[in-house]
Design a protein around this motif. Sequence first.
Motif: not given
Length: 107
Positions: A65-78
């Motif tokens: 589930q490591e991809s969720f680290i980047a996903l959290n950062a990406e979606l927090a901006k949107l």
Amino acid sequence: MPFVITENCIKCKYTDCVEVCPVDCFHAGPNFLVIDPEECIDCTLCEPECPAHAIYPEDDVPSGQESFIALNAELAKLWPVLSERIEPPADAVTWDGKPDKLKLLER
């Protein structure tokens, strides 16, 4: 080290974690929450409040589930900030613990 919301939150979207957060680091999408790593102060208050056990310190995100680290950062901006608890989806309990929910994430 910021906290990260992982796959089990998808379609559960419990917001008990938001209620205890002393800063505005939670962002809400249609069926998932994320934590803004730039705003998270690592206070640890949110992790035990998550009924779906979907919040982890960045260094302890479950394997696969490591991809969720980047996903959290990406979606927090949107997505907009969420600073108050809201009711979870009516069927949240049926989705808690279901595997392979990433494909169900609504952006």
